[in-house]
Design a protein around this motif. Sequence first.
Motif, PDB file in Angstrom:
ATOM      1  N   PHE A  47       0.817  -1.198   0.000  1.00 42.89           N
ATOM      2  CA  PHE A  47       0.000   0.000   0.000  1.00 42.89           C
ATOM      3  C   PHE A  47       0.854   1.252   0.000  1.00 42.89           C
ATOM      4  O   PHE A  47       1.950   1.270   0.568  1.00 42.89           O
ATOM      5  CB  PHE A  47      -0.929   0.015   1.212  1.00 42.89           C
ATOM      6  N   GLU A  48       0.344   2.325  -0.615  1.00 43.03           N
ATOM      7  CA  GLU A  48       1.083   3.584  -0.634  1.00 43.03           C
ATOM      8  C   GLU A  48       1.120   4.256   0.719  1.00 43.03           C
ATOM      9  O   GLU A  48       1.974   5.097   0.978  1.00 43.03           O
ATOM     10  CB  GLU A  48       0.461   4.542  -1.649  1.00 43.03           C
ATOM     11  N   ALA A  49       0.199   3.904   1.604  1.00 47.14           N
ATOM     12  CA  ALA A  49       0.159   4.504   2.935  1.00 47.14           C
ATOM     13  C   ALA A  49       1.308   4.030   3.813  1.00 47.14           C
ATOM     14  O   ALA A  49       1.565   4.615   4.864  1.00 47.14           O
ATOM     15  CB  ALA A  49      -1.166   4.173   3.606  1.00 47.14           C
ATOM     16  N   CYS A  50       2.011   2.992   3.406  1.00 48.23           N
ATOM     17  CA  CYS A  50       3.093   2.437   4.220  1.00 48.23           C
ATOM     18  C   CYS A  50       4.281   3.380   4.329  1.00 48.23           C
ATOM     19  O   CYS A  50       4.944   3.423   5.369  1.00 48.23           O
ATOM     20  CB  CYS A  50       3.553   1.100   3.660  1.00 48.23           C
ATOM     21  N   TYR A  51       4.570   4.143   3.279  1.00 45.93           N
ATOM     22  CA  TYR A  51       5.774   4.965   3.280  1.00 45.93           C
ATOM     23  C   TYR A  51       5.720   6.081   4.333  1.00 45.93           C
ATOM     24  O   TYR A  51       6.659   6.217   5.124  1.00 45.93           O
ATOM     25  CB  TYR A  51       6.029   5.534   1.885  1.00 45.93           C
ATOM     26  N   PRO A  52       4.657   6.913   4.403  1.00 48.77           N
ATOM     27  CA  PRO A  52       4.658   7.926   5.465  1.00 48.77           C
ATOM     28  C   PRO A  52       4.584   7.327   6.867  1.00 48.77           C
ATOM     29  O   PRO A  52       5.168   7.885   7.806  1.00 48.77           O
ATOM     30  CB  PRO A  52       3.428   8.780   5.168  1.00 48.77           C
ATOM     31  N   ILE A  53       3.935   6.167   7.014  1.00 46.98           N
ATOM     32  CA  ILE A  53       3.877   5.527   8.327  1.00 46.98           C
ATOM     33  C   ILE A  53       5.250   4.975   8.697  1.00 46.98           C
ATOM     34  O   ILE A  53       5.672   5.056   9.851  1.00 46.98           O
ATOM     35  CB  ILE A  53       2.792   4.441   8.331  1.00 46.98           C
ATOM     36  N   LEU A  54       5.973   4.444   7.719  1.00 49.60           N
ATOM     37  CA  LEU A  54       7.333   3.958   7.959  1.00 49.60           C
ATOM     38  C   LEU A  54       8.250   5.094   8.407  1.00 49.60           C
ATOM     39  O   LEU A  54       9.063   4.931   9.318  1.00 49.60           O
ATOM     40  CB  LEU A  54       7.872   3.288   6.694  1.00 49.60           C
ATOM     41  N   LYS A  55       8.098   6.254   7.788  1.00 47.44           N
ATOM     42  CA  LYS A  55       8.894   7.412   8.195  1.00 47.44           C
ATOM     43  C   LYS A  55       8.569   7.833   9.624  1.00 47.44           C
ATOM     44  O   LYS A  55       9.463   8.218  10.383  1.00 47.44           O
ATOM     45  CB  LYS A  55       8.650   8.577   7.243  1.00 47.44           C
ATOM     46  N   LEU A  56       7.302   7.740  10.020  1.00 47.50           N
ATOM     47  CA  LEU A  56       6.924   8.099  11.387  1.00 47.50           C
ATOM     48  C   LEU A  56       7.450   7.094  12.404  1.00 47.50           C
ATOM     49  O   LEU A  56       7.857   7.472  13.500  1.00 47.50           O
ATOM     50  CB  LEU A  56       5.405   8.199  11.496  1.00 47.50           C
ATOM     51  N   VAL A  57       7.465   5.818  12.045  1.00 43.54           N
ATOM     52  CA  VAL A  57       8.003   4.799  12.959  1.00 43.54           C
ATOM     53  C   VAL A  57       9.505   5.009  13.136  1.00 43.54           C
ATOM     54  O   VAL A  57      10.027   4.924  14.256  1.00 43.54           O
ATOM     55  CB  VAL A  57       7.677   3.382  12.435  1.00 43.54           C
ATOM     56  N   TYR A  58      10.214   5.294  12.043  1.00 40.26           N
ATOM     57  CA  TYR A  58      11.643   5.624  12.138  1.00 40.26           C
ATOM     58  C   TYR A  58      11.864   6.839  13.031  1.00 40.26           C
ATOM     59  O   TYR A  58      12.787   6.883  13.850  1.00 40.26           O
ATOM     60  CB  TYR A  58      12.227   5.912  10.755  1.00 40.26           C
ATOM     61  N   SER A  59      11.020   7.844  12.875  1.00 40.10           N
ATOM     62  CA  SER A  59      11.170   9.072  13.650  1.00 40.10           C
ATOM     63  C   SER A  59      10.918   8.838  15.132  1.00 40.10           C
ATOM     64  O   SER A  59      11.643   9.351  15.989  1.00 40.10           O
ATOM     65  CB  SER A  59      10.214  10.136  13.118  1.00 40.10           C
ATOM     66  N   ALA A  60       9.892   8.057  15.459  1.00 36.76           N
ATOM     67  CA  ALA A  60       9.612   7.768  16.865  1.00 36.76           C
ATOM     68  C   ALA A  60      10.745   6.962  17.496  1.00 36.76           C
ATOM     69  O   ALA A  60      11.118   7.195  18.649  1.00 36.76           O
ATOM     70  CB  ALA A  60       8.292   7.011  16.983  1.00 36.76           C
ATOM     71  N   ALA A  61      11.318   6.015  16.754  1.00 34.37           N
ATOM     72  CA  ALA A  61      12.434   5.222  17.275  1.00 34.37           C
ATOM     73  C   ALA A  61      13.680   6.087  17.451  1.00 34.37           C
ATOM     74  O   ALA A  61      14.430   5.924  18.417  1.00 34.37           O
ATOM     75  CB  ALA A  61      12.734   4.054  16.349  1.00 34.37           C
ATOM     76  N   ALA A  62      13.904   7.028  16.540  1.00 35.78           N
ATOM     77  CA  ALA A  62      15.037   7.939  16.679  1.00 35.78           C
ATOM     78  C   ALA A  62      14.846   8.862  17.880  1.00 35.78           C
ATOM     79  O   ALA A  62      15.809   9.170  18.594  1.00 35.78           O
ATOM     80  CB  ALA A  62      15.212   8.756  15.405  1.00 35.78           C
ATOM     81  N   ASN A  63      13.614   9.302  18.119  1.00 35.79           N
ATOM     82  CA  ASN A  63      13.335  10.106  19.305  1.00 35.79           C
ATOM     83  C   ASN A  63      13.621   9.321  20.580  1.00 35.79           C
ATOM     84  O   ASN A  63      14.165   9.868  21.545  1.00 35.79           O
ATOM     85  CB  ASN A  63      11.867  10.563  19.315  1.00 35.79           C
ATOM     86  N   ALA A  64      13.262   8.054  20.588  1.00 35.24           N
ATOM     87  CA  ALA A  64      13.483   7.217  21.777  1.00 35.24           C
ATOM     88  C   ALA A  64      14.966   6.988  22.029  1.00 35.24           C
ATOM     89  O   ALA A  64      15.427   7.050  23.169  1.00 35.24           O
ATOM     90  CB  ALA A  64      12.768   5.890  21.618  1.00 35.24           C
ATOM     91  N   SER A  65      15.721   6.731  20.977  1.00 32.69           N
ATOM     92  CA  SER A  65      17.143   6.439  21.176  1.00 32.69           C
ATOM     93  C   SER A  65      17.931   7.703  21.487  1.00 32.69           C
ATOM     94  O   SER A  65      18.888   7.659  22.250  1.00 32.69           O
ATOM     95  CB  SER A  65      17.718   5.730  19.955  1.00 32.69           C
ATOM     96  N   TYR A  66      17.529   8.830  20.926  1.00 29.66           N
ATOM     97  CA  TYR A  66      18.289  10.061  21.147  1.00 29.66           C
ATOM     98  C   TYR A  66      17.946  10.718  22.480  1.00 29.66           C
ATOM     99  O   TYR A  66      18.830  11.050  23.263  1.00 29.66           O
ATOM    100  CB  TYR A  66      18.026  11.047  20.005  1.00 29.66           C
ATOM    101  N   SER A  67      16.668  10.882  22.757  1.00 32.88           N
ATOM    102  CA  SER A  67      16.294  11.644  23.945  1.00 32.88           C
ATOM    103  C   SER A  67      16.296  10.812  25.224  1.00 32.88           C
ATOM    104  O   SER A  67      16.618  11.321  26.287  1.00 32.88           O
ATOM    105  CB  SER A  67      14.917  12.286  23.752  1.00 32.88           C
ATOM    106  N   LEU A  68      15.955   9.527  25.127  1.00 30.19           N
ATOM    107  CA  LEU A  68      15.878   8.700  26.330  1.00 30.19           C
ATOM    108  C   LEU A  68      16.937   7.613  26.399  1.00 30.19           C
ATOM    109  O   LEU A  68      17.072   6.961  27.420  1.00 30.19           O
ATOM    110  CB  LEU A  68      14.490   8.055  26.427  1.00 30.19           C
ATOM    111  N   GLY A  69      17.646   7.364  25.308  1.00 26.95           N
ATOM    112  CA  GLY A  69      18.707   6.366  25.309  1.00 26.95           C
ATOM    113  C   GLY A  69      18.204   4.929  25.281  1.00 26.95           C
ATOM    114  O   GLY A  69      18.906   4.022  25.708  1.00 26.95           O
TER     115      GLY A  69
END
Length: 142
Positions: A47-69
Amino acid sequence: MLQNKKTEVYALGKYISMSAHKARRVIDQIRGHSYDETLMILELMPFEACYPILKLVYSAAANASYSLGWDKEDLYIMKAEVNEGTTVKKLKLRARGHSYPIKRPTCHITIVMKEFSFPRDDYAFVIDYHDKYSNGGTWHKK
């Protein structure tokens, strides 16, 4: 004094140009899964909806690793929701002075992730292995 410990991270995508119904079809498949499983599901879905959702999942994981370790392997999707956004309305000009409306729906997607892990000291398990042919083992019967 109580301290507010941050236990979840989120990523918010606003005004994504797709209908909320199409995004919900994908979000329902990944809700409750771990980070690694979510990446695998989103990369294999057609589905085409997967790409923006994939970007959001990457972003949330980056927020978790950067801000909370937190480790990315220990994350799972606690909450994922899709809300309808504004509708962009345009007019398509036609012959003889006529026109018809074009409606482009938008949506807002929220991904909330939480860490699920055991303390590192609990990983030191001692495996007690008994050979059934040794004397005094669990299989030895007199």
